[in-house]
Design a protein around this motif. Sequence first.
Motif, PDB file in Angstrom:
ATOM      1  N   PRO A 206      31.723 -67.982  25.812  1.00 42.67           N
ATOM      2  CA  PRO A 206      30.308 -67.537  25.808  1.00 42.67           C
ATOM      3  C   PRO A 206      29.174 -68.668  25.780  1.00 42.67           C
ATOM      4  O   PRO A 206      28.018 -68.554  26.192  1.00 42.67           O
ATOM      5  CB  PRO A 206      30.153 -66.946  24.466  1.00 42.67           C
ATOM      6  CG  PRO A 206      31.340 -66.202  24.224  1.00 42.67           C
ATOM      7  CD  PRO A 206      32.570 -67.530  24.675  1.00 42.67           C
ATOM      8  N   SER A 207      29.414 -69.827  25.200  1.00 45.40           N
ATOM      9  CA  SER A 207      28.330 -71.026  25.490  1.00 45.40           C
ATOM     10  C   SER A 207      28.223 -71.567  26.875  1.00 45.40           C
ATOM     11  O   SER A 207      27.131 -72.033  27.271  1.00 45.40           O
ATOM     12  CB  SER A 207      28.980 -72.224  24.620  1.00 45.40           C
ATOM     13  OG  SER A 207      30.369 -72.625  25.190  1.00 45.40           O
ATOM     14  N   THR A 208      29.012 -71.030  27.659  1.00 43.70           N
ATOM     15  CA  THR A 208      28.900 -71.277  29.172  1.00 43.70           C
ATOM     16  C   THR A 208      27.372 -70.616  29.505  1.00 43.70           C
ATOM     17  O   THR A 208      26.971 -71.014  30.591  1.00 43.70           O
ATOM     18  CB  THR A 208      30.007 -70.929  30.081  1.00 43.70           C
ATOM     19  OG1 THR A 208      31.113 -71.654  29.235  1.00 43.70           O
ATOM     20  CG2 THR A 208      30.023 -71.227  31.341  1.00 43.70           C
ATOM     21  N   HIS A 209      27.471 -69.523  29.059  1.00 46.06           N
ATOM     22  CA  HIS A 209      26.224 -68.474  29.280  1.00 46.06           C
ATOM     23  C   HIS A 209      25.095 -69.024  28.742  1.00 46.06           C
ATOM     24  O   HIS A 209      24.054 -68.158  28.582  1.00 46.06           O
ATOM     25  CB  HIS A 209      26.745 -66.976  28.809  1.00 46.06           C
ATOM     26  CG  HIS A 209      26.531 -65.839  29.909  1.00 46.06           C
ATOM     27  ND1 HIS A 209      26.931 -66.188  31.201  1.00 46.06           N
ATOM     28  CD2 HIS A 209      25.870 -64.698  29.544  1.00 46.06           C
ATOM     29  CE1 HIS A 209      26.425 -65.022  31.646  1.00 46.06           C
ATOM     30  NE2 HIS A 209      25.686 -64.190  30.902  1.00 46.06           N
ATOM     31  N   GLY A 210      24.888 -70.073  28.230  1.00 43.73           N
ATOM     32  CA  GLY A 210      23.715 -70.707  27.914  1.00 43.73           C
ATOM     33  C   GLY A 210      23.233 -69.992  26.542  1.00 43.73           C
ATOM     34  O   GLY A 210      24.006 -69.393  25.738  1.00 43.73           O
TER      35      GLY A 210
END
Length: 340
Positions: free
Chosen positions: A77-81
């Motif tokens: 999810p952190s890839t999604h900023g």
Amino acid sequence: MSQSIILPVSYIQIAIRELSNKGITAEQILEGTELSVHSLQEDDYISLDQFISVILNTRKLSNNPAIGLLLGSILHPSTHGSVGWAAINSPTLSDAINIFQRYSQVRTPFILYTTLTQGNQYIIRLTLTDNLKAAHTIFIEAMLMLLQHIIEFILGRPMTEASLYMNSFTPSYVDSYRKYFHCPIHFNSGHLEIRLPLSWKDTPNPNADKHMYQIALEQCQEAHHQLQRNVNISTEIYDYLSANLSHSPTLKHTAMHFGITPRTLIRRLKNQHTSFQKIKDDVYAFQASSYLRRSTITIDTLSVIFGYSDPANFRRSFKRWFGISPQEYREQQTEILKKH
């Protein structure tokens, strides 16, 4: 297809890292996109067309028809900023999905998220708003994997009681779907959606961090605002140059004012079929013609107002804009006014 759609380079960097383990180079993945490893480090975003080209390259080079599922499985999810951070720190499951509804344009502007309640089911429906060409399925698979990750993160267990409905034919690699998804999958459906038990809708998120949620939410709001500015950046630049005529801002200074690199500014304007020089010419031509028609200010003084150190340079620029000299333009406009 909307020419102004831009996407984070982080997704591309993930694909490059994954395929590098299989001996596939970044240069091969970026072939035919006008992108380079250097540009990915310098810029934050790429165009949708470039993104599609890269994704299709990854499928071809990996020889893996299920590449969308593979890439989606490694999308934290952190890839999604900020959108991802806000989702995994949301108070409840429905709050997390609402984040995608409200701020999907920040990260994946080609997908519209809708939530429905039907009987004892809570439905998350995905609709594509732009033509993703041959990369359509890859994008969808990756985004569905990301949603599964977030749902299971909040549930704390596999979403086995859910159901996935695909509005596409059963693919040749259907076994990969059964490997990656933890619930029954139905193809040839009328809609693309994940159906959850209604009782899951208000499931509290045991991992929620209220402080982090507020920070991420504010970042989502700011990113959304910035996106709107980016979409209309040519208008913003026009206004900025108009307000700073005497300083004659350069491309570098203008990019700095908007908090982006010159390269990024060039690319975003190119996506809108214009350029910094064209906008600057439009601004100065309009302002110069306005001064000449509405005032008696001397042309030498006008050149100073426009930031020209040499009046001769201003005269040359003006002739390039209108095909005649400033004096000839003024005389021409005076004659027109006399006739009216």
